[in-house]
Design a protein around this motif. Structure first.
Motif, PDB file in Angstrom:
ATOM      1  N   ALA A 120       0.820  -1.211   0.000  1.00 59.55           N
ATOM      2  CA  ALA A 120       0.000   0.000   0.000  1.00 59.55           C
ATOM      3  C   ALA A 120       0.855   1.264   0.000  1.00 59.55           C
ATOM      4  CB  ALA A 120      -0.915   0.000   1.223  1.00 59.55           C
ATOM      5  N   GLU A 121       2.131   1.132   0.366  1.00 57.93           N
ATOM      6  CA  GLU A 121       3.004   2.296   0.437  1.00 57.93           C
ATOM      7  C   GLU A 121       3.828   2.509  -0.838  1.00 57.93           C
ATOM      8  OE1 GLU A 121       5.225   1.340   4.054  1.00 57.93           O
ATOM      9  OE2 GLU A 121       4.155   2.983   5.027  1.00 57.93           O
ATOM     10  N   LEU A 122       3.761   1.543  -1.758  1.00 59.07           N
ATOM     11  CA  LEU A 122       4.609   1.632  -2.942  1.00 59.07           C
ATOM     12  C   LEU A 122       4.294   2.855  -3.792  1.00 59.07           C
ATOM     13  CD1 LEU A 122       4.822  -2.113  -4.125  1.00 59.07           C
ATOM     14  CD2 LEU A 122       6.539  -0.766  -2.899  1.00 59.07           C
ATOM     15  N   ASP A 123       3.037   3.298  -3.774  1.00 55.82           N
ATOM     16  CA  ASP A 123       2.676   4.460  -4.591  1.00 55.82           C
ATOM     17  C   ASP A 123       3.462   5.704  -4.180  1.00 55.82           C
ATOM     18  OD1 ASP A 123       0.958   2.950  -6.043  1.00 55.82           O
ATOM     19  OD2 ASP A 123      -0.881   3.882  -5.321  1.00 55.82           O
ATOM     20  N   ARG A 124       3.915   5.751  -2.920  1.00 55.16           N
ATOM     21  CA  ARG A 124       4.683   6.900  -2.461  1.00 55.16           C
ATOM     22  C   ARG A 124       6.028   6.994  -3.172  1.00 55.16           C
ATOM     23  NH1 ARG A 124       4.496   6.575   3.998  1.00 55.16           N
ATOM     24  NH2 ARG A 124       5.659   8.540   3.757  1.00 55.16           N
ATOM     25  N   LEU A 125       6.499   5.849  -3.679  1.00 54.84           N
ATOM     26  CA  LEU A 125       7.793   5.834  -4.351  1.00 54.84           C
ATOM     27  C   LEU A 125       7.717   6.447  -5.747  1.00 54.84           C
ATOM     28  CD1 LEU A 125       9.029   2.258  -3.357  1.00 54.84           C
ATOM     29  CD2 LEU A 125       9.560   4.438  -2.258  1.00 54.84           C
ATOM     30  N   ALA A 126       6.502   6.665  -6.254  1.00 56.65           N
ATOM     31  CA  ALA A 126       6.354   7.214  -7.609  1.00 56.65           C
ATOM     32  C   ALA A 126       6.896   8.631  -7.707  1.00 56.65           C
ATOM     33  CB  ALA A 126       4.883   7.186  -8.029  1.00 56.65           C
ATOM     34  N   GLU A 127       7.071   9.301  -6.566  1.00 56.42           N
ATOM     35  CA  GLU A 127       7.613  10.662  -6.614  1.00 56.42           C
ATOM     36  C   GLU A 127       9.106  10.663  -6.928  1.00 56.42           C
ATOM     37  OE1 GLU A 127       8.693  12.204  -2.285  1.00 56.42           O
ATOM     38  OE2 GLU A 127       6.671  11.342  -2.340  1.00 56.42           O
ATOM     39  N   LEU A 128       9.769   9.507  -6.769  1.00 60.15           N
ATOM     40  CA  LEU A 128      11.195   9.426  -7.082  1.00 60.15           C
ATOM     41  C   LEU A 128      11.375   9.370  -8.593  1.00 60.15           C
ATOM     42  CD1 LEU A 128      12.319   6.745  -4.455  1.00 60.15           C
ATOM     43  CD2 LEU A 128      12.633   9.233  -4.334  1.00 60.15           C
ATOM     44  N   PRO A 129      12.209  10.233  -9.175  1.00 60.83           N
ATOM     45  CA  PRO A 129      12.390  10.264 -10.634  1.00 60.83           C
ATOM     46  C   PRO A 129      13.289   9.132 -11.116  1.00 60.83           C
ATOM     47  CG  PRO A 129      13.810  11.897  -9.607  1.00 60.83           C
ATOM     48  CD  PRO A 129      12.990  11.286  -8.495  1.00 60.83           C
ATOM     49  N   LEU A 130      12.730   7.918 -11.146  1.00 60.39           N
ATOM     50  CA  LEU A 130      13.476   6.734 -11.562  1.00 60.39           C
ATOM     51  C   LEU A 130      12.904   6.176 -12.857  1.00 60.39           C
ATOM     52  CD1 LEU A 130      13.760   4.856  -8.127  1.00 60.39           C
ATOM     53  CD2 LEU A 130      15.573   6.115  -9.314  1.00 60.39           C
ATOM     54  N   SER A 131      13.776   5.628 -13.681  1.00 59.71           N
ATOM     55  CA  SER A 131      13.326   4.960 -14.902  1.00 59.71           C
ATOM     56  C   SER A 131      12.835   3.560 -14.553  1.00 59.71           C
ATOM     57  CB  SER A 131      14.481   4.851 -15.901  1.00 59.71           C
ATOM     58  OG  SER A 131      15.477   3.949 -15.413  1.00 59.71           O
ATOM     59  N   GLY A 132      12.202   2.910 -15.520  1.00 60.53           N
ATOM     60  CA  GLY A 132      11.738   1.545 -15.296  1.00 60.53           C
ATOM     61  C   GLY A 132      12.882   0.607 -14.958  1.00 60.53           C
ATOM     62  N   GLY A 133      14.040   0.799 -15.618  1.00 60.92           N
ATOM     63  CA  GLY A 133      15.194  -0.036 -15.332  1.00 60.92           C
ATOM     64  C   GLY A 133      15.689   0.152 -13.912  1.00 60.92           C
ATOM     65  N   ASN A 134      15.693   1.408 -13.441  1.00 61.99           N
ATOM     66  CA  ASN A 134      16.108   1.684 -12.062  1.00 61.99           C
ATOM     67  C   ASN A 134      15.144   1.070 -11.055  1.00 61.99           C
ATOM     68  OD1 ASN A 134      17.057   4.972 -13.140  1.00 61.99           O
ATOM     69  ND2 ASN A 134      18.418   3.241 -12.759  1.00 61.99           N
ATOM     70  N   ILE A 135      13.858   1.148 -11.349  1.00 64.41           N
ATOM     71  CA  ILE A 135      12.847   0.600 -10.446  1.00 64.41           C
ATOM     72  C   ILE A 135      12.992  -0.910 -10.335  1.00 64.41           C
ATOM     73  CG2 ILE A 135      10.356   0.177 -10.215  1.00 64.41           C
ATOM     74  CD1 ILE A 135       9.932   3.028 -11.315  1.00 64.41           C
TER      75      ILE A 135
END
Length: 254
Positions: free
Chosen positions: A193-208
């Protein structure tokens, strides 16, 4: 996971390959043309945006194997050797019926140089030869580049399609984080449920994806549960690779 317009463009490329016999043979569009029936596409975008994965998905959709070619290993400083290497690659692909993937095409497709010496003349010959083989190739050839602006516009028009894969926005990053952990991954209660908070980090799909896998290994080395601490350490390591400061979305500035 890419914008819808990119998904549609990729489907069109697959359709171009699947229906080439209908168009070229049955409908007669190849009559009187010396060109092949192949399809060449350039995928452009920052590192980690899914260019190689897109090529894999297209090959899978057509039930074909993907042959990945590193252009830096094909290009040679010796006159004539690059053309010989490229000829061997295309001949093998024709016989094997595979999708060709040329990574980092800008190694060969830079701005066309003015001919000042024999080296410049040879470099332009290499590019011309590759373009010729792409046009006569009877399969799908995918080329990728992180530096589309460095590719000569005269070369861009020779491709059937040039598709830009953009850096993911916050909504795409949310979707990427939700898909980053398999169903069997041992996530700690409440972490999903907390993963959506990570969307604010400017990461590419490869980084994620890299951060998710590293978090899983952190868990494997410890309590066998992927918790917030494991994910935070994985993210710190991911940012450290790029020598960038990490601002923890769970706790504020690190």
């Amino acid at each position: 996971i890419v914008p819808d317009v990119v998904t549609e463009r990729l489907r069109e490329v697959v359709g171009h390959v699947v229906h080439r016999d209908l168009v070229h043979e049955t409908w007669g569009f190849s009559a009187g043309s010396g060109r092949g029936r192949g399809t060449s596409v350039l995928l452009a975008g920052p590192s980690g945006t899914g260019k190689t994965l897109a090529a894999e998905v297209m090959a899978h959709a057509m039930g074909l194997d993907l042959c990945r070619v590193d252009l830096s290993s094909v290009v040679s400083k010796y006159i004539g050797e690059t053309e010989s290497n490229l000829a061997a690659v295309f001949d093998a692909a024709e016989q094997g019926g595979v999708v060709l993937l040329f990574d980092e095409a800008d190694a060969l497709f830079g701005k066309r140089s003015q001919v000042k010496d024999a080296h410049d003349r040879h470099a332009n010959v290499e590019v011309s030869y590759l373009l010729q083989r792409l046009e006569s190739f009877h399969g799908l050839a995918v080329l990728t580049t992180n530096l589309k602006d460095d590719v000569d516009h005269a070369f861009l028009r020779r491709f059937h399609a040039v598709i830009d894969l953009p850096f993911p926005d916050a909504e795409l990053r949310r979707r990427l984080w939700r898909r980053a952990f398999p169903p069997d991954a041992p996530l700690a209660p409440g972490l999903a449920a907390e993963l959506d908070r990570l969307a604010e980090l400017p990461l590419s799909g490869g980084n994620i994806r890299s951060a998710a896998i590293n978090a899983a290994f952190q868990a494997a080395l410890g309590e066998r549960v992927i918790d917030r601490a494991a994910l935070q350490r994985a993210l710190r390591l991911e940012y450290a690779k790029h020598q960038q400061p990490f601002h923890d979305p769970f706790r504020g500035p690190a």
